[in-house]
Design an enzyme around this catalytic site. Structure first.
Site, PDB file in Angstrom:
ATOM      1  N   HIS A 229       0.860  -1.196   0.000  1.00  0.00           N
ATOM      2  CA  HIS A 229       0.000   0.000   0.000  1.00  0.00           C
ATOM      3  C   HIS A 229       0.889   1.236   0.000  1.00  0.00           C
ATOM      4  CE1 HIS A 229      -3.700   2.188   2.004  1.00  0.00           C
ATOM      5  NE2 HIS A 229      -3.071   2.964   1.124  1.00  0.00           N
TER       6      HIS A 229
ATOM      7  N   ASP B  31       1.916   4.136   2.621  1.00  0.00           N
ATOM      8  CA  ASP B  31       0.862   4.963   2.014  1.00  0.00           C
ATOM      9  C   ASP B  31       1.411   6.083   1.127  1.00  0.00           C
ATOM     10  OD1 ASP B  31      -1.787   5.419   1.423  1.00  0.00           O
ATOM     11  OD2 ASP B  31      -2.316   6.317   3.350  1.00  0.00           O
ATOM     12  N   ASP B  32       1.865   7.172   1.734  1.00  0.00           N
ATOM     13  CA  ASP B  32       2.415   8.314   0.993  1.00  0.00           C
ATOM     14  C   ASP B  32       3.645   8.807   1.751  1.00  0.00           C
ATOM     15  OD1 ASP B  32       0.151   8.890  -1.068  1.00  0.00           O
ATOM     16  OD2 ASP B  32      -0.881   8.652   0.845  1.00  0.00           O
TER      17      ASP B  32
ATOM     18  N   HIS C 179       1.204   4.772  -2.596  1.00  0.00           N
ATOM     19  CA  HIS C 179       0.808   5.521  -3.792  1.00  0.00           C
ATOM     20  C   HIS C 179       2.056   6.180  -4.350  1.00  0.00           C
ATOM     21  CE1 HIS C 179      -3.498   5.247  -2.613  1.00  0.00           C
ATOM     22  NE2 HIS C 179      -2.937   5.148  -1.408  1.00  0.00           N
TER      23      HIS C 179
ATOM     24  N   GLU D 204     -10.916   3.660   6.322  1.00  0.00           N
ATOM     25  CA  GLU D 204      -9.853   4.575   6.785  1.00  0.00           C
ATOM     26  C   GLU D 204     -10.572   5.683   7.565  1.00  0.00           C
ATOM     27  OE1 GLU D 204      -7.890   6.724   3.615  1.00  0.00           O
ATOM     28  OE2 GLU D 204      -6.291   7.465   4.917  1.00  0.00           O
TER      29      GLU D 204
ATOM     30  N   HIS E 193      -9.491   0.812  -0.988  1.00  0.00           N
ATOM     31  CA  HIS E 193      -9.427   1.523   0.286  1.00  0.00           C
ATOM     32  C   HIS E 193     -10.826   1.485   0.912  1.00  0.00           C
ATOM     33  CE1 HIS E 193      -5.704   3.112  -1.287  1.00  0.00           C
ATOM     34  NE2 HIS E 193      -5.533   3.978  -0.306  1.00  0.00           N
TER      35      HIS E 193
HETATM   36  N1  HPA Z   1      -6.512   7.273   1.114  1.00  0.00           N
HETATM   37  C1  HPA Z   1      -7.173   7.550   0.007  1.00  0.00           C
HETATM   38  N2  HPA Z   1      -6.592   7.988  -1.099  1.00  0.00           N
HETATM   39  C2  HPA Z   1      -5.278   8.182  -1.096  1.00  0.00           C
HETATM   40  C3  HPA Z   1      -4.544   7.919   0.033  1.00  0.00           C
HETATM   41  C4  HPA Z   1      -5.196   7.435   1.202  1.00  0.00           C
HETATM   42  O1  HPA Z   1      -4.606   7.175   2.258  1.00  0.00           O
HETATM   43  N3  HPA Z   1      -3.260   8.226  -0.294  1.00  0.00           N
HETATM   44  C5  HPA Z   1      -3.240   8.626  -1.577  1.00  0.00           C
HETATM   45  N4  HPA Z   1      -4.463   8.601  -2.079  1.00  0.00           N
HETATM   46 ZN    ZN Z   2      -3.712   4.778   0.457  1.00  0.00          ZN
END
Ligand code: HPA
Ligand code: ZN
Length: 350
Positions: free
Chosen positions: A29, A290-291, A31, A212, A209
Site C-alpha cells: 500500500h 501509504d504516501d 501511492h 480509513e 481503500h
Molecule cells: N486514502 C485515500 N486515497 C489516497 C490515500 C489514502 O490514504 N493516499 C493517496 N491517495
Molecule cells: Zn492509500
C-alpha cells in the site's frame, strides 16, 4: 495460517529495532505520487518549466500538516502537477524503489492512478509506460520485484472510472490489479460495483481503500459488492465485531498505514493505534507507508515508530512481515523463497 517458528520467542527485546530494519518485507500500500520527495519535485518543476507555489524545499515540507484525508489530498494533488514526461514517472518510481531496497523490501505492489494525470493533459500511456519501465528494471537495479495497481479516484464518477479502465486496456499486461482511492466518505464502494465487475472479468486482482475514514459498512461492501481480495487501511473494522470475525475467518488482509493514520488524524497518537489489537484478534494485518514523502517515513520508519509506541514483540514483527508476503499477489515459488529469507533473518537474531 502459519505456525510461528520457535526461534522467534528467543529474540531479545532490545534487538527489535534492528530486526525491524533488517527483516525482509513486502509493501502492498504505497501511492507512487505520494513518494515524490520535495527535492525531486523541485528538480522536475525546474526541468519542466512548472512554477511551484512554495519558495523552497523547506517551505514545501513545512506545509505538510494535515487535518484529515481531504486536506492531504489537496496538497498531494498540487504536487503531481510537476509530472510531465515518461521519464518523470520512471525517475519517481526509481527513487521510491531505492528507498524500499534500503528498508529490505523484496517485493512491492505500487498504487498509481491515471485520472490525476489525464486531467492535466497527459496520456495514460505516458504514465503507465514510465512506471512499468521502472518496475521492469527493479530486479537488476534494486534486487526486488515491483508490480502496478491502477486505482480509480472515487470522488470522480463511475463513467470516468470506466474511461480510465478503457484507456489502460491496451497496456493490460503492465498492470496487475485495480484499486480504489481518494476521498472516501460519501463515495461508498457500491458506486463502483459495475466497473469492478468488469475489471474482475478482465482478470485483474482487486483491492480497495475502505474503513480509513469511512465506516465499517464500506469494508463490508468492498468485500461483498466489489469482491476485493484485500482491504486498504480497514482500521475501522475494529468497531464491528461481526466484521472482525469475517476478516479473521476469510483471512482478508488489511494493508494498514500507521504514520498515515497519525498524520491524517485517524488516530491522535500511535499508542492509540489498533494495529496490535487487529493482530491479536487474528486479523491478517500488514504495515505500509501509504504516501511516505508526505507522512514522515518509509516502511521501516512505520514499523519502528509503531513498535516504539505499542508493546509489540518479535512475534508481532514476524506476523507482520510474514503477512506481507502471504497477502501479496506474487507466485507461490517467490513467496516461499521470501519466507525462507524471513525465517533465516529471524533465526540469526535468536
Ligand atoms: N486514502 C485515500 N486515497 C489516497 C490515500 C489514502 O490514504 N493516499 C493517496 N491517495
Ligand atoms: Zn492509500
Amino acid at each position: 495460517m502459519y505456525t510461528l517458528p520457535s526461534f522467534v520467542h528467543h529474540i531479545p527485546a532490545q534487538r527489535l529495532p534492528d530486526l525491524l530494519q533488517r527483516m525482509p518485507k513486502a509493501e502492498l500500500h504505497m501511492h507512487i505520487e505520494g513518494s515524490l520527495e520535495p527535492e525531486l519535485m523541485f528538480a522536475m518543476a525546474a526541468r519542466n518549466g512548472v512554477a511551484l507555489p512554495y519558495p523552497s524545499v523547506q517551505a514545501l515540507r513545512e506545509a505538510y500538516v494535515f487535518d484529515n484525508l481531504q486536506s492531504f489530498l489537496d496538497v498531494y494533488h498540487a504536487g503531481t502537477l510537476v509530472l510531465k514526461t515518461e521519464q518523470d514517472f520512471y525517475d519517481m518510481t526509481s527513487a521510491y524503489l531505492a528507498r524500499a531496497q534500503a528498508d529490505q523490501v523484496l517485493h512491492t505492489e505500487i498504487f498509481f492512478d491515471t485520472q490525476t494525470h489525464t486531467g492535466h493533459g497527459l496520456s495514460a500511456e505516458v504514465v503507465i509506460n514510465g512506471l512499468h519501465r521502472a518496475c521492469i528494471d527493479a530486479p537488476a537495479r534494486f534486487g526486488m520485484t515491483a508490480s502496478l495497481i491502477l486505482c480509480f479516484l472515487r470522488h470522480l464518477s463511475e463513467a470516468e472510472a470506466f474511461e480510465s479502465l478503457e484507456q489502460a486496456l491496451p497496456l493490460r499486461d503492465k498492470i496487475l490489479g485495480i484499486g480504489l482511492a481518494s476521498s472516501e466518505v460519501g463515495h461508498p464502494p457500491e458506486k463502483f460495483a459495475r466497473v469492478f465487475a468488469r475489471a474482475r472479468e478482465l482478470g485483474f486482482r482487486l483491492v480497495a481503500h475502505a474503513g480509513e475514514e469511512g465506516p465499517p459498512a464500506y469494508i463490508w461492501s468492498a468485500l461483498d459488492v466489489l469482491k476485493v481480495e484485500r482491504i486498504d487501511h480497514g482500521v475501522r473494522a475494529i468497531e464491528d465485531a461481526a466484521l472482525m470475525q469475517r476478516l479473521v475467518q476469510d483471512r482478508v488482509p488489511l494493508t494498514v498505514c500507521p504514520l498515515s493514520n497519525l498524520k491524517l488524524r485517524v488516530v491522535d497518537t500511535l499508542a492509540q493505534h489498533h494495529l496490535q489489537r487487529l493482530l491479536d484478534a487474528g486479523v491478517m494485518a500488514t504495515v505500509n507507508s501509504d504516501d511516505p514523502a508526505y507522512f514522515g517515513g518509509y516502511l521501516t520508519e512505520n514499523f519502528s515508530q509503531t513498535f516504539a509506541a505499542l508493546p509489540m514483540t518479535a512475534a508481532h514483527a514476524y506476523a507482520l512481515a510474514r503477512n506481507s508476503f502471504d497477502a501479496s499477489f506474487i507466485d507461490e515459488g517467490a513467496r516461499r523463497g521470501h519466507v525462507a529469507q524471513l525465517d533465516a533473518v529471524f533465526e540469526s537474531f535468536a
